[in-house]
Design a protein around this motif. Structure first.
Motif, short mmCIF file in Angstrom:
data_model
loop_
_atom_site.label_atom_id
_atom_site.label_comp_id
_atom_site.label_asym_id
_atom_site.label_seq_id
_atom_site.Cartn_x
_atom_site.Cartn_y
_atom_site.Cartn_z
N LEU A 122 -74.44 -144.21 93.81
CA LEU A 122 -74.66 -143.38 94.99
C LEU A 122 -74.68 -141.93 94.53
N ALA A 123 -75.86 -141.31 94.53
CA ALA A 123 -76.01 -139.91 94.14
C ALA A 123 -75.56 -139.06 95.33
N SER A 124 -74.41 -138.43 95.19
CA SER A 124 -73.84 -137.69 96.32
C SER A 124 -74.61 -136.41 96.61
N GLU A 125 -74.90 -135.64 95.57
CA GLU A 125 -75.38 -134.27 95.75
C GLU A 125 -76.75 -133.94 95.18
N PRO A 126 -77.17 -134.51 94.04
CA PRO A 126 -78.43 -134.06 93.41
C PRO A 126 -79.58 -134.04 94.42
N LEU A 127 -80.33 -132.94 94.43
CA LEU A 127 -81.32 -132.72 95.49
C LEU A 127 -82.76 -133.02 95.09
N SER A 128 -83.02 -133.28 93.82
CA SER A 128 -84.40 -133.51 93.39
C SER A 128 -85.04 -134.66 94.16
N ASP A 129 -86.27 -134.43 94.65
CA ASP A 129 -86.98 -135.48 95.37
C ASP A 129 -87.31 -136.67 94.48
N ALA A 130 -87.41 -136.42 93.17
CA ALA A 130 -87.74 -137.51 92.24
C ALA A 130 -86.69 -138.62 92.28
N LEU A 131 -85.48 -138.28 92.65
CA LEU A 131 -84.39 -139.25 92.63
C LEU A 131 -84.66 -140.44 93.55
N VAL A 132 -85.33 -140.20 94.65
CA VAL A 132 -85.62 -141.30 95.58
C VAL A 132 -87.11 -141.60 95.69
N LEU A 143 -77.18 -139.55 99.11
CA LEU A 143 -76.55 -139.15 100.36
C LEU A 143 -77.10 -137.85 100.92
N ARG A 144 -77.05 -136.77 100.14
CA ARG A 144 -77.29 -135.43 100.66
C ARG A 144 -78.74 -135.27 101.11
N PRO A 145 -79.01 -134.49 102.17
CA PRO A 145 -80.40 -134.23 102.56
C PRO A 145 -81.16 -133.62 101.39
N SER A 146 -82.30 -134.17 101.11
CA SER A 146 -83.04 -133.85 99.89
C SER A 146 -83.64 -132.44 99.93
N THR A 147 -84.18 -132.05 98.79
CA THR A 147 -84.89 -130.79 98.70
C THR A 147 -86.00 -130.71 99.74
N ASN A 172 -86.07 -122.32 87.25
CA ASN A 172 -87.12 -123.06 86.57
C ASN A 172 -86.60 -124.40 86.05
N TYR A 173 -86.29 -125.31 86.97
CA TYR A 173 -85.96 -126.69 86.60
C TYR A 173 -86.30 -127.58 87.79
N ALA A 174 -86.01 -128.87 87.68
CA ALA A 174 -86.54 -129.85 88.64
C ALA A 174 -86.28 -129.48 90.09
N TYR A 175 -85.05 -129.12 90.39
CA TYR A 175 -84.71 -128.80 91.78
C TYR A 175 -85.51 -127.61 92.30
N GLY A 176 -85.58 -126.53 91.51
CA GLY A 176 -86.32 -125.34 91.94
C GLY A 176 -87.79 -125.63 92.17
N LYS A 177 -88.38 -126.39 91.27
CA LYS A 177 -89.81 -126.71 91.40
C LYS A 177 -90.07 -127.58 92.63
N ASP A 178 -89.20 -128.57 92.84
CA ASP A 178 -89.34 -129.42 94.02
C ASP A 178 -89.19 -128.60 95.30
N ALA A 179 -88.24 -127.66 95.29
CA ALA A 179 -87.96 -126.87 96.49
C ALA A 179 -89.14 -125.99 96.87
N VAL A 180 -89.77 -125.38 95.88
CA VAL A 180 -90.93 -124.53 96.16
C VAL A 180 -92.11 -125.38 96.62
#
Length: 401
Positions: A122-132, A143-147, A172-180
């Motif tokens: 169960l990934a509690s916090e990581p926000l990268s959309d790739a995770l799901v 769990l956490r609302p995604s990027t 400049n890493y996965a989360y930032g790129k997904d968020a933009v």
């Protein structure tokens, strides 16, 4: 010989009367991994949140009569360390599942480990959309609302302001790129005439705030979308304020309303930014008031976003174990499909079968200084289910298994 054999067989049931044997049967070992030394501002409240939930559950009799035992380790912000710890927890400590993670790269590494070792994560916090989505697998839920979800919440509010020229700044890493990418996609959909005049990609936790601010200013945007957090956010805010970057400009900022990131800004906190965050003790639902009081009584401080994530993680684990009636991985995975968590401090949510994303939402509001202290005001709760693609569309984004 016959008497010896019968005597040995008769003694077997007595094993259940040995204290050590009873204890072994009456506990469920769960492994928890997070970046405690690398990111204490978030992970320390998070640990307090899951500890409180575990204590409350065990005080009420545990899960199906068994006590929860959470073994927690620090990954130091390193994916290789996280994988080594996960291996030890599963093989040596006999953890029946794993949860946790903060940074997206560690979350993705643990998700891959879960897939390879066939253990529930169960990934509690990581926000990268790739995770799901693009790297999702049957053993990983988030769990956490995604990027994408939180960016869509901000884009919805930004579109109402009808600003044409936008600049972005993100690590400049996965989360930032997904968020933009998510924010641009949603805002383009809602406001097709938007122009993207500048994109800044500082390295994570190594922002050169002066050059970043100058580059954005030279593009003359009407509005800015910010994804920096932690120390990078503080530097960006300070330098931007000194250079009047934020005057007469709309700023939409991901996560910046979370106490972990807003409180350290103090009197330098910007006012009027549209943010996702957590208004902590201002939430007056019965569920949250009970949680807030329990948290204050246990830890002597107000809860933060991490506190909610940790608490809801263990509520999810409890619900999954109760529904499964077993600690078997396949039973847990079956239980997670559509699993409902009917009562939490942030309200009910469930886990979608199609992409393994929970519908837990987030709070959206604006930043302000109240009595000289930063605060999130004019907020509302955005239900995560309203900011996700359909389950049919989400399923198409995942790899075949």
């Amino acid at each position: 010989m016959r008497r010896k054999i019968l005597g040995a067989l008769a003694a077997l049931p007595m094993l259940g009367m040995i204290p050590g044997a009873v204890q072994a049967q009456e506990k469920i070992v769960i492994g928890e991994i997070n970046s405690y030394t690398a990111l204490p501002a978030f992970t320390e409240p998070y640990k307090k949140g899951w500890t409180l939930a575990m204590e409350e559950i065990n005080a009420a009799g545990g899960v199906n009569g068994a006590m929860l035992e959470i073994i927690s380790r620090d990954d130091t912000g390193d994916p290789a360390t996280a994988i080594r710890i996960a291996e030890e927890m599963v093989s040596r400590d006999e953890a029946v599942m794993l949860f946790g993670g903060f940074l997206s790269n560690i979350g993705l590494a643990l998700a891959d480990f879960a897939k390879q070792k066939e253990v529930f994560f169960l990934a509690s916090e990581p926000l990268s959309d790739a995770l799901v989505w693009s790297k999702g697998n049957r053993y990983t839920y988030r769990l956490r609302p995604s990027t994408h979800m939180q960016a869509a919440m901000l884009a919805e509010q930004a579109a109402k302001l009808d600003k044409k020229r936008w600049a972005t700044v993100a690590p400049n890493y996965a989360y930032g790129k997904d968020a933009v990418a998510a924010f641009k996609s949603e805002l383009n959909r809602l406001q097709p005439d938007v122009e993207w005049v500048s994109e800044q990609w500082p390295p994570l936790f190594k922002i050169d705030a002066g050059s970043t601010v100058r580059a954005i200013e030279s593009a003359k945007p009407d509005a800015i979308y910010n994804v920096t957090f932690g120390g990078d956010l503080a530097k960006f805010v300070r330098e931007g304020s000194l250079r009047f970057l934020f005057e007469d400009r709309i700023v939409a900022s991901l996560l910046s309303g979370e106490p972990e990131y807003l409180d350290p800004l103090g009197a330098e906190a910007p006012e009027g930014w549209i943010v996702t965050g957590y208004p902590s003790m201002d939430i007056d639902t019965p569920e949250h008031e009970a949680f807030g009081k329990a948290y204050m009584d246990r830890w002597g401080e107000a809860p933060k976003t991490g506190s909610i994530v940790g608490y809801n993680s263990v509520l999810s684990i409890k619900a999954a174990l109760e529904k499964a009636g077993s600690t078997d991985t396949e039973a847990l995975l079956a239980a997670m499909e559509g699993l409902e968590v009917p009562s939490s401090p942030t309200g009910p949510f469930f886990y979608r079968a199609a992409d393994h994303q929970s519908t837990m939402g987030a709070y959206v509001g604006t930043t302000a200084l109240v009595d000289g202290k930063p605060k999130m005001v004019d907020w509302f709760y955005a239900d995560g289910a309203n900011y996700l693609p359909s389950e049919e569309d989400a399923a198409k984004m995942r790899p075949a298994e």
